[in-house]
Structures are given as C-alpha cells and as structure tokens.
Write a protein that holds these residues in place. Structure first.
Motif, short mmCIF file in Angstrom:
data_model
loop_
_atom_site.label_atom_id
_atom_site.label_comp_id
_atom_site.label_asym_id
_atom_site.label_seq_id
_atom_site.Cartn_x
_atom_site.Cartn_y
_atom_site.Cartn_z
N GLY A 92 -8.54 5.10 -9.45
CA GLY A 92 -8.00 6.16 -8.62
C GLY A 92 -7.94 5.79 -7.16
N SER A 93 -8.97 5.11 -6.63
CA SER A 93 -8.97 4.71 -5.23
C SER A 93 -7.88 3.68 -4.94
CB SER A 93 -10.34 4.15 -4.84
OG SER A 93 -11.29 5.17 -4.70
N ILE A 94 -7.70 2.74 -5.86
CA ILE A 94 -6.66 1.72 -5.65
C ILE A 94 -5.28 2.36 -5.65
CG2 ILE A 94 -5.58 -0.31 -6.67
CD1 ILE A 94 -8.33 -1.15 -7.67
N LEU A 95 -5.03 3.27 -6.59
CA LEU A 95 -3.74 3.96 -6.61
C LEU A 95 -3.54 4.81 -5.36
CD1 LEU A 95 -3.55 5.07 -10.36
CD2 LEU A 95 -2.33 3.18 -9.25
N LEU A 96 -4.60 5.46 -4.93
CA LEU A 96 -4.51 6.29 -3.72
C LEU A 96 -4.14 5.45 -2.50
CD1 LEU A 96 -7.45 8.87 -3.80
CD2 LEU A 96 -5.02 9.37 -3.51
N ILE A 97 -4.82 4.33 -2.30
CA ILE A 97 -4.59 3.54 -1.09
C ILE A 97 -3.21 2.89 -1.12
CG2 ILE A 97 -5.54 1.32 -1.82
CD1 ILE A 97 -6.20 3.08 1.49
N VAL A 98 -2.75 2.46 -2.32
CA VAL A 98 -1.42 1.86 -2.41
C VAL A 98 -0.35 2.90 -2.12
CG1 VAL A 98 0.24 0.82 -3.99
CG2 VAL A 98 -2.14 0.03 -3.98
N LEU A 99 -0.49 4.08 -2.71
CA LEU A 99 0.49 5.14 -2.49
C LEU A 99 0.47 5.62 -1.04
CD1 LEU A 99 2.63 6.85 -3.84
CD2 LEU A 99 0.87 8.47 -4.53
N THR A 100 -0.71 5.72 -0.45
CA THR A 100 -0.81 6.12 0.96
C THR A 100 -0.12 5.11 1.85
OG1 THR A 100 -2.90 7.25 0.52
CG2 THR A 100 -2.40 6.71 2.80
N ALA A 101 -0.30 3.82 1.57
CA ALA A 101 0.37 2.79 2.37
C ALA A 101 1.88 2.87 2.22
CB ALA A 101 -0.15 1.42 1.96
N LEU A 102 2.36 3.10 1.00
CA LEU A 102 3.81 3.18 0.79
C LEU A 102 4.41 4.38 1.52
CD1 LEU A 102 4.06 2.33 -3.03
CD2 LEU A 102 4.59 0.85 -1.07
N ILE A 103 3.64 5.43 1.71
CA ILE A 103 4.15 6.63 2.40
C ILE A 103 4.06 6.47 3.92
CG2 ILE A 103 3.79 9.10 2.76
CD1 ILE A 103 2.82 9.25 -0.13
N THR A 104 2.91 6.02 4.39
CA THR A 104 2.65 6.08 5.84
C THR A 104 3.28 4.92 6.61
OG1 THR A 104 0.54 4.95 5.44
CG2 THR A 104 0.50 7.34 5.59
N VAL A 105 3.32 3.74 6.03
CA VAL A 105 3.80 2.58 6.80
C VAL A 105 5.27 2.75 7.22
CG1 VAL A 105 4.29 0.11 6.69
CG2 VAL A 105 2.08 0.99 5.90
N PRO A 106 6.20 3.06 6.31
CA PRO A 106 7.59 3.24 6.78
C PRO A 106 7.75 4.40 7.76
CG PRO A 106 7.51 2.99 4.39
CD PRO A 106 6.11 3.21 4.84
N ILE A 107 7.09 5.52 7.48
CA ILE A 107 7.23 6.68 8.37
C ILE A 107 6.58 6.39 9.72
CG2 ILE A 107 6.63 9.10 8.68
CD1 ILE A 107 6.76 9.45 5.68
N LEU A 227 -6.87 -0.72 9.99
CA LEU A 227 -7.90 0.26 10.36
C LEU A 227 -7.62 1.63 9.75
CD1 LEU A 227 -8.36 -0.68 14.13
CD2 LEU A 227 -9.83 -1.30 12.22
N ALA A 228 -6.36 2.04 9.76
CA ALA A 228 -6.01 3.35 9.23
C ALA A 228 -6.24 3.42 7.72
CB ALA A 228 -4.56 3.67 9.57
N LEU A 229 -5.79 2.42 6.99
CA LEU A 229 -5.95 2.43 5.54
C LEU A 229 -7.42 2.27 5.15
CD1 LEU A 229 -2.84 0.32 4.47
CD2 LEU A 229 -3.13 2.80 4.43
N SER A 230 -8.19 1.55 5.94
CA SER A 230 -9.63 1.45 5.68
C SER A 230 -10.29 2.81 5.81
CB SER A 230 -10.27 0.44 6.63
OG SER A 230 -9.69 -0.84 6.49
N ARG A 231 -9.87 3.57 6.80
CA ARG A 231 -10.40 4.92 6.95
C ARG A 231 -10.02 5.79 5.75
NH1 ARG A 231 -8.75 9.44 11.55
NH2 ARG A 231 -10.13 11.09 10.77
N ALA A 232 -8.78 5.67 5.31
CA ALA A 232 -8.33 6.48 4.17
C ALA A 232 -9.12 6.14 2.91
CB ALA A 232 -6.83 6.27 3.94
N LEU A 233 -9.46 4.87 2.72
CA LEU A 233 -10.17 4.47 1.52
C LEU A 233 -11.57 5.07 1.44
CD1 LEU A 233 -10.14 2.70 -1.03
CD2 LEU A 233 -11.04 0.83 0.35
N GLY A 234 -12.20 5.30 2.59
CA GLY A 234 -13.55 5.82 2.60
C GLY A 234 -13.67 7.31 2.80
#
Length: 315
Positions: A92-107, A227-234
């Motif tokens: 679940g954490s791996i899927l969350l961080i991958v999906l968060t990166a796909l959403i936030t990086v382009p935007i 840094l942002a994605l590391s924060r999201a993971l924790g």
C-alpha cells in the motif's frame, strides 16, 4: 609644501588618531569574538541533532533488525505476533507514493513554470504565491480533514470513499506546495542570460523554457521532489482521517483495480503494532516495521538521487 598639504598632514597625525585606532581594534575584536561564539553554538546545535538522530537509529535498528526476515516481509497483519507482518502495508505504501508522484510532479512543475516564467507581477499572482507559501506550513492533519471532505465524502464532487485514489490525492495536496516552491527556486536560479540568449536566437518562450531553463533547473527541482515525497511516505495523520486500513489483512493488487480498493500503509501499520497489548508487537514488530519503512525511504531517495546526478552529468 603648500598650506593645504600641511593642514592635511597635521590633521592625519593629530592626537585623536591613537584613540580611533584603539576603538576600531576593540570593535573588531568584539565582532570576531561574537562570530566565534555563534560558530560554536551553531556547531554544537548541529552536533546535538546528529547525535540524537544517531542514537535513535541505533536503538531502532538494534531492536527491529533481527526480526526483519522473509516471513515478516511476506505476511499480513495478524493478532498473533508470530504470524504478523507488513506485506499489505508495504504494498500500500509503495502504491501510494508512486501514485502521489504521478499526480504531484506534473502539476507542481507546471504550476511553478507558469508562476515563474509566464505569470505577470499582479495582484492575482502575488495572492497565489502567498497562498502557496502558507499552505506549505499547514499541519498535515488539516490536509487529512480536507481530503475527507473533498474526496472521501464528496462535498464538491461525488464521494470516492476510503480508497487508494482518495489517499493519494490527499497526500498530493499535502506535498504539492513544497514541490511548487522548490521548483520555482530552481527555475529562479537559472541565469537570465539563458533566456535572453534563446529568445535572441529566435526561439519562443516555451522552447527556451523546455529546452534550456527547465533542464538546467531540474536537479534542484528533483531535490525538492525527493523531500516532498519522503514526507508523504512517512505521514500517518492524513491517512488515518481519510480511512486507510489500520489492521491490514490483505494486500492491494498490483493493477489499476487497486486505485478503487481499500489499502494500508506502513506508518499506520507501525502505529497499530505500538497500540497492541502484547509486548512483542511494541518491542519487536514495531521497530522492525520502522526499519522496513526507512529502507523503502532510502531506496526511493536513492533512485531519485541517481536520476538527478545522471541528469547533471549529462547536462
């Protein structure tokens, strides 16, 4: 010697000169002493923080590393510590961080490019900049409540329920201001001569931004993304609010269907183990879960750092 030269020579060697030199020397000594004291204080503060962090890491690894094995990594949550693991929360954490990166990086990158390269200096732009800076300092629990209202319960759009996509969107709101700010700072660090040279050669503003400005700013932007994605993971509080599973007895499928299903996460699984009544959960499995989460965090950061260094070498 003329009269004016004699007056200047007499003024330069007057009785007040030794006092002026003494005052200047005392001021210089005071400044040097203040500078040394400040250097010592800053060094001591940094050293203290590093020592505390090292002690915590040693304590966690000493307690948890012996219990990180194949059974722990491939087992789901259980009421007995002998059969409990973190597989469902890990997926679940791996899927969350991958999906968060796909959403936030382009935007985030797109918003930073617009604000830095295209938007004019007007009231609207300044209001957006102030809003983004303020949102970067908002506590994470507030984003959890916002995600609960927007995505789970559907105050504006139809509610999604406590699914993986709602959790990823909530984490995206959390880290998006950090990515925008970091990317803007990286774009701002690119010399203006790069833009002027490209435009002088006949390129459009978008071509200059795409081929010269953004590639030059990408290493700095990647640092902010790490840094942002590391924060999201924790993060734990937002996921608890939006309905992530605390007792994960299943693992999300590695397929698009996982976006619309329930999910767990490593921080919540660790929190659940700490709350259990049996001491094995708190003293053995919780530190082991922390070790797994730190390893995942280091792997994600390592991949991003390697990509950043390769891009810098290529440029």
């Amino acid at each position: 010697m003329s009269e004016s030269q004699t007056e200047v020579a007499t003024r330069g060697s007057g009785p007040g000169e030794p006092e002026d030199k003494t005052a200047f020397k005392n001021t210089s000594n005071n400044r040097n002493l203040t500078d040394k004291l400040f250097t010592v204080l800053v060094t001591a503060a940094a050293f203290f923080g590093i020592v505390v962090l090292a002690v915590l890491l040693v304590d966690v690894f000493r307690d948890g590393l012996p219990f990180v094995d194949g059974q722990f990594l491939t087992s789901l949550s259980s009421i007995t510590p002998e059969n409990a693991g973190v597989y469902g929360a890990l997926v679940g954490s791996i899927l969350l961080i991958v999906l968060t990166a796909l959403i936030t990086v382009p935007i985030g990158v797109g918003a930073a490019i617009y604000l830095e390269e295209y938007a004019g200096d007007n009231f609207f732009t300044r209001a957006v900049e102030v809003t983004i800076s303020n949102l970067a300092a908002v506590p994470s629990i507030i984003y959890g409540i916002l995600g609960l209202g927007l995505f789970v319960n559907g105050l504006i759009v139809p509610g999604m329920g406590p699914i993986l996509l709602a959790g990823a969107l909530t984490l995206s709101l959390l880290v998006l201001p950090v990515i925008i700010i970091a990317t803007r700072e990286a774009l701002r660090a690119v010399p203006g001569s790069v833009r002027e040279g490209g435009i002088a050669l006949g390129a459009t503003r978008w071509e200059v931004t795409r081929d010269h400005v953004l590639p030059s700013a990408l290493p700095g932007a990647l640092t902010g993304m790490i840094l942002a994605l590391s924060r999201a993971l924790g993060e734990t509080a937002p996921l608890i609010v939006v309905g992530a599973v605390t007792f994960a007895t299943f693992a999300p499928p590695i397929s698009p269907e996982a976006l619309f299903g329930r999910y767990g996460a490593l921080p919540i699984q660790i929190y659940d183990y700490i709350q259990r009544f049996r001491p094995e959960f708190k003293d053995e499995l919780a530190p082991a879960g922390i070790v797994v989460m730190m390893v995942v965090l280091l792997l994600v950061n390592s991949v991003a750092i390697v990509l950043r260094n390769r891009w810098q070498a290529r440029r």
